[in-house]
Enzyme design. Structure first.
Site, PDB file in Angstrom:
ATOM      1  N   ASP A 459       4.459   3.988   0.057  1.00 29.93           N
ATOM      2  CA  ASP A 459       4.917   5.147   0.960  1.00 29.93           C
ATOM      3  C   ASP A 459       3.576   5.936   1.045  1.00 29.93           C
ATOM      4  O   ASP A 459       2.854   5.784   0.270  1.00 29.93           O
ATOM      5  CB  ASP A 459       6.281   5.890   0.605  1.00 29.93           C
ATOM      6  N   ASP A 525      11.774   6.837  10.172  1.00 25.98           N
ATOM      7  CA  ASP A 525      12.742   7.455   9.131  1.00 25.98           C
ATOM      8  C   ASP A 525      14.073   7.591   9.880  1.00 25.98           C
ATOM      9  O   ASP A 525      15.356   7.871   9.378  1.00 25.98           O
ATOM     10  CB  ASP A 525      12.601   8.569   8.606  1.00 25.98           C
TER      11      ASP A 525
HETATM   12  C1  DGJ Z   1       9.796   8.344   3.360  1.00 26.47           C
HETATM   13  C2  DGJ Z   1      10.090   7.127   3.580  1.00 26.47           C
HETATM   14  O1  DGJ Z   1       9.997   7.097   5.031  1.00 26.47           O
HETATM   15  C3  DGJ Z   1      11.746   6.947   3.380  1.00 26.47           C
HETATM   16  O2  DGJ Z   1      11.945   5.598   4.014  1.00 26.47           O
HETATM   17  C4  DGJ Z   1      11.814   7.090   1.830  1.00 26.47           C
HETATM   18  O3  DGJ Z   1      11.222   5.856   1.339  1.00 26.47           O
HETATM   19  C5  DGJ Z   1      11.429   8.306   1.407  1.00 26.47           C
HETATM   20  N1  DGJ Z   1      10.240   8.414   1.730  1.00 26.47           N
HETATM   21  C6  DGJ Z   1      11.605   8.318  -0.236  1.00 26.47           C
HETATM   22  O4  DGJ Z   1      10.940   9.427  -0.626  1.00 26.47           O
END
Ligand code: DGJ
Length: 722
Positions: A459, A525
């Site tokens: 991430d 997301d």
């Molecule tokens: C952002 C990501 O896009 C999510 O899928 C998740 O992993 C969160 N971060 C976790 O902090």
């Protein structure tokens, strides 16, 4: 009265010069380069011109030369592969730089040409500025153009590179631009505008492409769609700061150009040092699907492309967020395995002090309070159920509230004494700092050594702001981007089979630089399938669908509050690397059966998703979305008809399903798990209860009636050659 300037133009240059015209041809694409122009110029990029006789190519090049015009220079400058302002070019140059404010005037001479049927390597020198440069230009088997420029300082004084961005010419009638923009939860939203005189410039200063980045900058004939209309587009394979532009200049040239966006003084070359621009990849097509197919073919041909079936994935994030508990996560694993899940990914929240998003980033050891026996119980349980175990990291980031930040404040990127503005309470680790790099590489290795981890969700949750090597220091995004690449490359090289997902607040780092070394992206997301339709369609303009994470959502979508049907969620997720992001321990028996059926369908179609051609149908009704994937041998396909709002007509008009072999006959079957949701007032859909046999041509030209559906329902149609 005659303008005294409007005299006869000088004779065309170069027709008898030694270098000639080079014609690169492959994969349905031609690139013609006039080496006899003042500076080598691409006079055609696009449709294959066939086996053209040499003299016609010479004529093509001469036909592109510019006349002198009133009010202009005595020799009107042409866009070339290495255009500088000193040549008289008045548009955006491909190269700019200086030596501490001096030596601003670069003008190169061609010194060497290496040409093969598909590649051209041009070497240049400019004695006055003491620079050499190289332009690489190739046409791949997929018909994609790949080009980059490298510049080298041959002088004693440092040379600061300000601009280095290859340009590719557009047909003059490419007057409509398509690109993407967006934000967190809505990446790659499309926008269109006219390519009028001037520059349409898209920049990222975020240290990553960003949610608002344009993945593709395209321009085509007005009204081009997915199915039809000549369109050219470029993508920059780079994960740091960048710029892409479309420009139309008054001397009758239009072009696309992209490169890295350097901060002031970021690239200073010492004697003998060189910098190459990231690669610009150019594609064209009759319609955007054709353009996208070249990107997909190119990426799928790489040796490192993920070829084994994409494991059905369950990600724990929306199921538990930071609320980690072994019993809950074990139950989630049991429920996932029972549904047919093959990979279980433990998301954020497993490491030291990470009970929410305010602390812990940087301290990559398992939180003993939450996981007294480490991650062994969950990892072993997952593996024992026959699934792969995956783990979330955010290696480039640090919370100031972490042992790492407390011990090494000098490892954080910053341009001033004061830290840069924070985002999600985090700062950025300077990976170009050798000790910081060694620490993070070691910390990841220790976890990977201890646990059976087959997959990393990598991430990156903030933009890089004021990213310098320390107070008063030099800009660092370029070095940081290369360091991230190195970290990933080293991990991949030392751990064969390890897969990595590139995530960045969803899909804020989607580019072919990161995707050349990772196995998929987290597309957004936003799990709402209604929103995902556009996001996925535009992401797949460049990214092959099997590299895009697409998950079934909780019916009451967390990010939008919308309630969506499983048919919509499933149908939309079929077009990529299928997964689930939902607390599946809460499913009723009937829901679990339905989800398992979607998983089974996703497993059946995934070979097609990984190798087939994506088809987006240009439909007339804004409430309807029709798309499909057609097998490479055109023996099979599946299409989805998704409804995003009520339609004015009911029943709906017929929908076409193009891309199959026009002369073959195909059987059609509705395979939506759960079948058609029939309302009492409706009679059955005739063709769904009939042995429906249609030719590829009939499907492409005429089509079938979709079932009557409510908004946010979708139908999956499987098509197989009879
Ligand atoms: C952002 C990501 O896009 C999510 O899928 C998740 O992993 C969160 N971060 C976790 O902090």
């Amino acid at each position: 009265m005659l303008d005294t300037d409007s005299t006869v133009s000088p004779p065309p240059r170069g027709s008898a010069a030694p270098n000639g015209v080079v014609h690169l041809r492959r994969g349905g694409t031609s690139v013609v380069v006039d080496l006899d122009a003042e500076s080598p110029a691409i006079v055609h990029w696009g449709e294959d011109l066939g086996d053209a006789p040499a003299e016609t190519l010479t004529s093509l090049a001469v036909a592109a030369r510019l006349q002198r015009v009133s009010g202009g220079l005595d020799e009107t400058a042409q866009l070339s592969v290495l255009t500088t302002a000193a040549s008289g070019w008045l548009g955006t140059p491909t190269l700019e730089g200086h030596r501490d404010g001096q030596s601003v005037s670069a003008r190169f001479t061609l010194t060497d040409v290496q040409a093969s049927p598909h590649e051209l390597h041009l070497q240049f020198a400019d004695e006055e500025t003491e620079l050499t440069a190289r332009v690489d230009l190739g046409v791949s088997a997929a018909g994609l153009v790949r080009t980059r420029i490298a510049v080298r300082n041959e002088g004693d004084e440092p040379y600061t590179v300000q601009t280095l961005q290859p340009a590719l010419p557009l047909p003059w009638d490419a007057t409509e631009i398509f690109d993407t923009t967006g934000r967190h939860l809505r990446e790659r939203s499309g926008q269109r505008r006219d390519l009028t005189f001037g520059t349409h410039l898209r920049e990222s200063r975020r240290g990553r492409p960003g949610a608002d980045a344009t993945l593709l900058l395209a321009a085509g004939r007005p009204g081009f769609g997915f199915e039809r209309g000549v369109v050219h587009g470029i993508h920059l394979a780079w994960s740091g700061n960048q710029r892409a532009l479309a420009e139309r200049v008054p001397t009758g040239e239009a072009f696309l150009s992209a490169g890295e966006l350097y901060a002031p003084g970021e690239i200073r070359l010492g004697r003998g040092e060189e910098i190459a621009s990231p690669e610009v990849l150019g594609s064209w097509g009759d319609g955007l699907d054709d353009l996208a197919a070249r990107f997909h073919a190119e990426w799928r041909a790489r040796p490192q492309h993920p070829r084994r079936s994409r494991p059905i994935t369950l990600n724990t994030w929306e199921a538990v967020y930071f609320d980690h508990s072994l019993p809950k996560l074990t139950a989630l694993a049991d429920a996932a395995a029972a549904l047919g899940v093959e990979r279980y990914v433990l998301d954020d929240g497993w490491f030291r002090a990470r009970r929410d998003d305010t602390a812990g980033l940087g301290d990559w050891t398992v939180d003993a309070g939450v996981w007294p026996e480490g991650l062994h119980p969950i990892a072993d349980h997952v593996v024992g159920l026959g699934m792969e175990f995956g783990l979330w990291f955010e290696p480039e980031m640090v919370n100031p509230d972490s042992d790492l930040a407390r011990a090494h404040p000098d490892w954080l990127l910053r341009g001033r004494v004061q830290l840069p503005p924070s985002a999600r309470q985090q700062q950025v680790l300077n990976l170009a700092h050798p000790d910081a790099y060694a620490y993070i590489a070691g910390a990841i290795a220790a976890i990977l050594d201890e646990y059976p981890i087959a997959y990393i969700k990598w991430d990156h949750n903030r933009d890089l702001v004021d990213a310098a090597a320390g107070p008063g220091g030099a800009a660092q995004v370029h070095a940081q981007t290369l360091a991230v690449y190195r970290l990933i490359d080293e991990l991949k090289a030392t751990r064969p089979g390890l897969e990595i997902e590139s995530c960045a607040s969803g899909g804020a780092r989607v580019d072919l630089g990161i995707l050349d070394r990772t196995d998929r992206i987290w597309t957004s997301d936003c799990l709402d399938p209604v929103e995902r339709l556009e996001n996925q369609r535009h992401t797949a303009l460049v990214v092959p669908p099997e590299m895009m994470g697409m998950h079934l959502t909780t019916p009451h979508v967390h990010s939008t509050g919308r309630t969506v049907s499983l048919s919509m969620s499933g149908a939309v997720a079929l077009f990529g690397h299928f997964g689930i992001e939902w607390d599946v321990t809460t499913l009723t028996e009937a829901e679990a059966t339905a989800v398992a059926e979607w998983v089974a369908l996703a497993r059946r179609v995934r070979p097609l998703v990984a190798t087939g051609r994506v088809v987006n149908v240009d439909v007339a009704d804004p409430g309807l979305d029709v798309r499909g994937i057609v097998a490479a041998d055109r023996a099979s396909a599946f299409f989805t008809v998704a409804q995003t709002q009520t339609l004015i007509s009911s029943p709906a008009g017929r929908v076409r399903m193009p891309g199959l072999d026009p002369d073959r006959s195909y059987r059609l079957r509705i395979v939506t798990p759960g079948g058609i949701v029939q309302q009492p007032a409706q009679s059955p859909l005739a063709w769904a209860h009939h042995d429906t046999l249609l030719t590829g041509r009939q499907l492409a030209v005429v089509g079938v009636r979709p079932p009557v559906q409510n908004p946010q329902q979708a139908t999956v149609i499987e098509i197989t050659a009879a």
